[in-house]
Scaffold this motif. Structure first.
Motif, short mmCIF file in Angstrom:
data_model
loop_
_atom_site.label_atom_id
_atom_site.label_comp_id
_atom_site.label_asym_id
_atom_site.label_seq_id
_atom_site.Cartn_x
_atom_site.Cartn_y
_atom_site.Cartn_z
N UNK A 51 44.21 39.07 39.60
CA UNK A 51 43.89 38.76 38.20
C UNK A 51 44.00 37.26 37.93
N UNK A 52 45.04 36.64 38.47
CA UNK A 52 45.25 35.21 38.23
C UNK A 52 44.19 34.37 38.95
N UNK A 53 43.92 34.70 40.20
CA UNK A 53 42.98 33.89 40.98
C UNK A 53 41.54 34.07 40.51
N UNK A 54 41.22 35.26 39.97
CA UNK A 54 39.84 35.55 39.56
C UNK A 54 39.69 35.51 38.04
N UNK A 55 40.52 34.80 37.32
CA UNK A 55 40.50 34.87 35.86
C UNK A 55 39.22 34.30 35.26
N UNK A 56 38.48 33.47 35.98
CA UNK A 56 37.23 32.92 35.44
C UNK A 56 36.02 33.59 36.08
#
Length: 602
Positions: A524-529
């Protein structure tokens, strides 16, 4: 085309309407090589065919005590010997070149199709058949292409011999001209049965190969449950079936070979008997009889090419049919946009067939309940129809159908990670060296996928890398790793690629709950954009998603957060909490009663 020029810059567009058409296309695609082989083969065969003439002249010169003609015959035989040697060497070179280049062309076509289809290939074609096509079938197809020019050279040589003998000595030449076609065509009635037996052998060999492949792939599991002896027994039985079928097929080919030996012998006896009578009557000379006898004896060599081409075609036809069937598979059946021009590949991901919408830049979780349905949906989202007869309505990315995008653009935009990802052999650095945007470093991807323990294990397992895990070699398919470790390394590889849309099918099914929770947070953090779609039923993953979609009976029937759907959707709760059918029916009934009461109150 020479061997040093391989691989082809473009292997071409094959004719895959049938196996024979595919073979014809291969032969036509390397027409230059076939012509070279044919010409060298003619030099070789006609050199052999000329030996009887030189021998006959020499014998008659000895009988007539003519030294001049004897010298002429010696010179002719020397020239013919040189022609035979040169023709044989160059025929072998060009024929083998034809075989290797044809096999290389087929392998390039198969590799291109494999890259196009990806993991969908093994869903449409059995793994054993894929192995058979890419190894044994390629060799048999190359054999036919190689034998074709030798057969043509042998056929032309036989025609020249028959015509030459008819002109040289009509009385015996007519006998040869009638007998040779009979010899060439005598095996035709036996070929259908030989072909059927060969087909049975190949079918059994393909099943044995598939069984062996499945056994090796699941060897760790088989050992865990003590089932290796059972599968070994099955493979032994399948192997014996292949052996029996091979012996059954070999008997028919042995009969064909025997016919090719016996009938030329019969023709030779007839020619000698008839020619002796003509010589005793003074109608032909001894030299002419020797010439005709030698020519008939030497027809055995080009006649062997008829048996070879029959065998090559019999074995290569089903191989070409299998190769054509694989090459006929397509990513989709919808026509690609004219000219394949670049189209925008960004925005929301939408599947018109199920009604699933994954908004751009958000983490969407999809709950299906049936793992097979989830796998097919993942393939659809990647632009691959899972079944040949399935609905081929294209998935839209930013309003653009995926199958209207050039393949390279579609692959860059959407990446699907299968639930059982494959790790190729090589170092960990090689594994993570994939086409990517460059925005996600390998270290960040490994951290997000919670691979710290995997790195430690790789460092400890390596004895020649100084404890540096990135240089540690991973065995084929990652068999030295556990299932959870393989899953997390594959996830790290997908995160490094950093596609516009990442589709993950059960990415944490083999890890423990604690690790699964941290993986969910890391992704979730790494793919937030970026747009991420996760097909799963784990509450730990679902609770991290921005939105959750329930797909029931092929349709998106509910959308919300994990907690909202738990409270309001019984079908969702049944999948996520593993409720029984009875509990689900009770929950649905209560929901209906509450809805009815609310209606009455209103």
């Amino acid at each position: 085309m020479q061997i040093q020029d391989l691989p082809y810059a473009d292997p071409g567009v094959p004719d895959i309407r049938s196996g024979p058409r595919f073979l014809f296309w291969l032969g036509r695609s390397q027409l230059g090589g076939q012509v070279k082989s044919l010409l060298w083969g003619l030099l070789h065969h006609l050199g052999i065919a000329g030996l009887p003439l030189g021998t006959g002249i020499a014998v008659q010169a000895v009988v007539d005590r003519d030294g001049g003609r004897l010298a002429l015959a010696g010179g002719l035989l020397a020239v013919l010997g040189a022609a035979i040697a040169i023709g044989d060497v160059m025929l072998h070179r060009t024929a083998v070149t034809n075989w290797i280049t044809a096999a290389a062309r087929v392998q390039q076509l198969l590799s291109r199709k494999t890259a196009e289809l990806g993991s969908v290939l093994t869903r449409r074609v059995a793994a054993g058949e894929v192995v058979a096509v890419s190894t044994g079938d390629v060799e048999k197809i190359g054999w036919f292409v190689e034998a074709l020019s030798r057969f043509a050279a042998g056929a032309v040589a036989l025609v020249v011999i028959c015509v030459g003998l008819t002109v040289y000595q009509p009385a015996l030449g007519v006998v040869v001209a009638v007998g040779v076609p009979v010899l060439a065509l005598a095996v035709l009635p036996l070929l259908p049965r030989a072909t059927r037996r060969a087909d049975v052998q190949r079918e059994k060999a393909g099943k044995a190969t598939e069984l062996a492949s499945d056994t090796v792939a699941g060897l760790r599991v088989l050992r865990g449950i003590g089932g290796e002896d059972l599968f070994l027994g099955r493979y032994r039985a399948a192997s014996q079936e292949v052996r029996k079928a091979a012996v059954h097929s070999a008997r028919m080919w042995a009969l064909i070979s025997a016919v090719q030996v016996v009938l030329p012998g019969v023709l030779l006896i007839v020619v000698v008997a008839y020619g002796t009578r003509l010589a005793l009557d003074g109608r032909i000379t001894v030299g002419e009889l020797v010439t005709v006898y030698s020519a008939v004896a030497l027809t055995y060599h080009p006649l062997r090419n008829f048996e070879e081409i029959a065998m090559a075609y019999s074995f290569s036809r089903p191989s070409a049919k299998r190769a054509a069937r694989v090459l006929a598979l397509t990513r989709t059946t919808t026509a690609t946009a004219a000219g394949g021009e670049e189209r925008a590949a960004t925005g929301d991901l939408y599947d018109p067939l199920t009604g699933l919408l994954a908004p751009a830049g958000r983490l969407t979780a999809v709950v299906c309940g049936d793992p097979d349905v989830a796998g097919r949906l993942a393939d659809r989202l990647g632009g691959h129809p899972a079944e040949p007869g399935a609905d081929h309505t294209s998935v839209l990315l930013g309003g653009v159908p995926l199958d209207e995008l050039p393949l390279e653009s579609a692959r860059t935009a959407v990446l699907v990670q299968d639930k059982d990802p494959v790790l190729l052999s090589g170092t960990l650095r090689d594994l993570l060296d994939v086409p990517s945007s460059g925005a996600v470093p390998a270290a960040d991807a490994l951290t997000a996928a919670q691979c710290d323990d995997v790195l430690d294990a790789l460092a400890q397992a390596s004895v020649d890398t100084g404890g540096y895990p990135m240089r540690t070699r991973i065995t084929e398919r990652g068999r030295s790793l556990s299932g959870g470790q393989r899953q997390r390394l594959a996830l790290a590889r997908s995160l490094v690629a950093d596609p516009e849309v990442l589709v993950l099918d059960e990415p944490t099914s083999a890890v423990d709950a604690h690790t699964e929770s941290r993986v969910a947070a890391g992704v979730r953090e790494l793919r937030k954009a970026r747009t991420t779609v996760v097909l799963a039923s784990s509450p730990l993953l679902l609770d991290r998603a921005d939105r959750v979609v329930l797909v029931h009976e092929g349709q998106a029937v509910a959308v919300g957060t994990h907690r909202e759907l738990l409270a309001t959707e019984p079908r969702y709760r049944a999948v996520v909490t593993r409720e029984t059918d009875e509990e689900l029916a009770t929950a649905v009934g209560l929901a209906d009663e509450l809805e009815a009461l609310e209606g009455e109150t209103a």
